[in-house]
Design a protein around this motif. Structure first.
Motif, PDB file in Angstrom:
ATOM      1  N   ALA A   1       0.833  -1.289   0.365  1.00  0.00           N
ATOM      2  CA  ALA A   1      -0.028  -0.216   0.107  1.00  0.00           C
ATOM      3  C   ALA A   1       0.978   1.100   0.368  1.00  0.00           C
ATOM      4  O   ALA A   1       0.424   2.338  -0.220  1.00  0.00           O
ATOM      5  CB  ALA A   1      -1.015   0.163   1.116  1.00  0.00           C
TER       6      ALA A   1
ATOM      7  N   SER B   1     -13.717   2.043 -10.445  1.00  0.00           N
ATOM      8  CA  SER B   1     -14.344   0.791  -9.041  1.00  0.00           C
ATOM      9  C   SER B   1     -15.198   0.046  -9.735  1.00  0.00           C
ATOM     10  O   SER B   1     -16.501   0.666  -9.978  1.00  0.00           O
ATOM     11  CB  SER B   1     -14.129   1.518  -8.287  1.00  0.00           C
ATOM     12  OG  SER B   1     -12.919   1.559  -7.410  1.00  0.00           O
TER      13      SER B   1
ATOM     14  N   LYS C   1      -5.796  -2.145  -7.513  1.00  0.00           N
ATOM     15  CA  LYS C   1      -6.036  -2.713  -6.922  1.00  0.00           C
ATOM     16  C   LYS C   1      -7.576  -3.533  -5.548  1.00  0.00           C
ATOM     17  O   LYS C   1      -8.905  -2.990  -6.416  1.00  0.00           O
ATOM     18  CB  LYS C   1      -6.755  -0.722  -5.538  1.00  0.00           C
ATOM     19  CG  LYS C   1      -6.978  -1.058  -4.066  1.00  0.00           C
ATOM     20  CD  LYS C   1      -7.235   0.327  -3.607  1.00  0.00           C
ATOM     21  CE  LYS C   1      -7.880   0.139  -1.758  1.00  0.00           C
ATOM     22  NZ  LYS C   1      -8.117   1.586  -1.975  1.00  0.00           N
TER      23      LYS C   1
ATOM     24  N   GLU D   1      -9.836  -5.311  -3.030  1.00  0.00           N
ATOM     25  CA  GLU D   1     -10.825  -5.315  -1.648  1.00  0.00           C
ATOM     26  C   GLU D   1     -11.300  -6.672  -1.502  1.00  0.00           C
ATOM     27  O   GLU D   1     -12.315  -6.817  -2.119  1.00  0.00           O
ATOM     28  CB  GLU D   1     -11.299  -3.664  -1.807  1.00  0.00           C
ATOM     29  CG  GLU D   1     -10.154  -2.347  -1.769  1.00  0.00           C
ATOM     30  CD  GLU D   1     -10.707  -1.645  -1.051  1.00  0.00           C
ATOM     31  OE1 GLU D   1     -11.086  -1.056   0.114  1.00  0.00           O
ATOM     32  OE2 GLU D   1     -10.734  -0.935  -2.443  1.00  0.00           O
TER      33      GLU D   1
ATOM     34  N   GLU E   1      -6.385  -5.811   1.148  1.00  0.00           N
ATOM     35  CA  GLU E   1      -6.345  -4.855   0.423  1.00  0.00           C
ATOM     36  C   GLU E   1      -4.880  -5.347  -0.092  1.00  0.00           C
ATOM     37  O   GLU E   1      -3.691  -5.518   1.238  1.00  0.00           O
ATOM     38  CB  GLU E   1      -6.340  -3.212   0.170  1.00  0.00           C
ATOM     39  CG  GLU E   1      -7.383  -2.790   1.254  1.00  0.00           C
ATOM     40  CD  GLU E   1      -7.039  -1.154   1.157  1.00  0.00           C
ATOM     41  OE1 GLU E   1      -5.958  -0.502   1.206  1.00  0.00           O
ATOM     42  OE2 GLU E   1      -8.276  -0.522   1.205  1.00  0.00           O
TER      43      GLU E   1
ATOM     44  N   TYR F   1      -2.780  -4.536  -3.845  1.00  0.00           N
ATOM     45  CA  TYR F   1      -1.888  -4.116  -5.399  1.00  0.00           C
ATOM     46  C   TYR F   1      -0.494  -3.924  -6.142  1.00  0.00           C
ATOM     47  O   TYR F   1       0.017  -4.978  -5.816  1.00  0.00           O
ATOM     48  CB  TYR F   1      -1.523  -2.715  -4.424  1.00  0.00           C
ATOM     49  CG  TYR F   1      -2.335  -1.969  -3.714  1.00  0.00           C
ATOM     50  CD1 TYR F   1      -3.213  -0.939  -3.758  1.00  0.00           C
ATOM     51  CD2 TYR F   1      -1.875  -2.502  -2.357  1.00  0.00           C
ATOM     52  CE1 TYR F   1      -3.494  -0.373  -2.838  1.00  0.00           C
ATOM     53  CE2 TYR F   1      -3.032  -1.671  -1.153  1.00  0.00           C
ATOM     54  CZ  TYR F   1      -3.554  -0.686  -1.364  1.00  0.00           C
ATOM     55  OH  TYR F   1      -4.341   0.416  -0.634  1.00  0.00           O
TER      56      TYR F   1
END
Length: 164
Positions: A66, A79, A122, A124, A129, A131
């Motif tokens: 992150a 998203s 990304k 979630e 999370e 990346y």
């Protein structure tokens, strides 16, 4: 087997009647199992076909922490929330599906998404999370078994239909 008729009178079942009761009992037990089992097996076959088309092999995507994601100034403004998994990307297009666990025998599912050229991703889930930095113009696929994200540098998703 004895069959009671009226008060005090008993009548024995014939062999034909006994066979009829056994067949009727078998139908009563087998019919719901056949209907439910047949539907489940059809659903499983469809889930297997879906799984084959969505299982993508390739080298792993470069993963980022992150902190590294933020330090490099990456943003993932596009998203999608698919079944509780939020998948974000910087560029490109996305398509997602849900695959069953356990060679499609299971009833629970996990999310798989394919990208045309996300640059950064990304993911979630309930467990945290993740990346990834596949890079510009690089197709990628993420999957989230057990709510842990994995990414590979390959995808079957394209906006251009194949012509043969």
């Amino acid at each position: 087997m004895i069959w009671q008729v009226g008060k005090g009178r008993r009548m024995r079942l014939t062999l034909g009647q006994k066979i009829t009761f056994v067949i009727a009992g078998a139908i009563i037990v087998a019919l719901p199992a056949w209907v439910i089992g047949g539907t489940y097996l059809k659903d499983r076959n469809a889930a297997l076909a879906l799984s084959r088309s969505w299982t993508i092999e390739g080298p792993p995507c470069p993963a980022l922490s992150a902190a590294a994601f933020g330090e490099r100034g990456f943003k993932a403004p596009k998203s999608v929330d698919y079944s509780g998994v939020v998948v974000s990307r910087q560029f490109g297009h996305i398509t997602c599906s849900a695959l069953r666990y356990g060679q499609a025998w299971g009833l629970s599912e996990y999310v798989v998404c394919q990208f045309t050229s996300p640059n950064v991703i990304k993911v979630e889930t309930r467990k945290g999370e993740w990346y990834f930095a596949p890079g510009m113009g690089q197709p990628a696929t993420i999957s989230t078994p057990q709510d842990e994200a994995r990414c590979v540098l390959a995808s079957n998703f394209t906006l251009n239909p194949r012509r043969e």
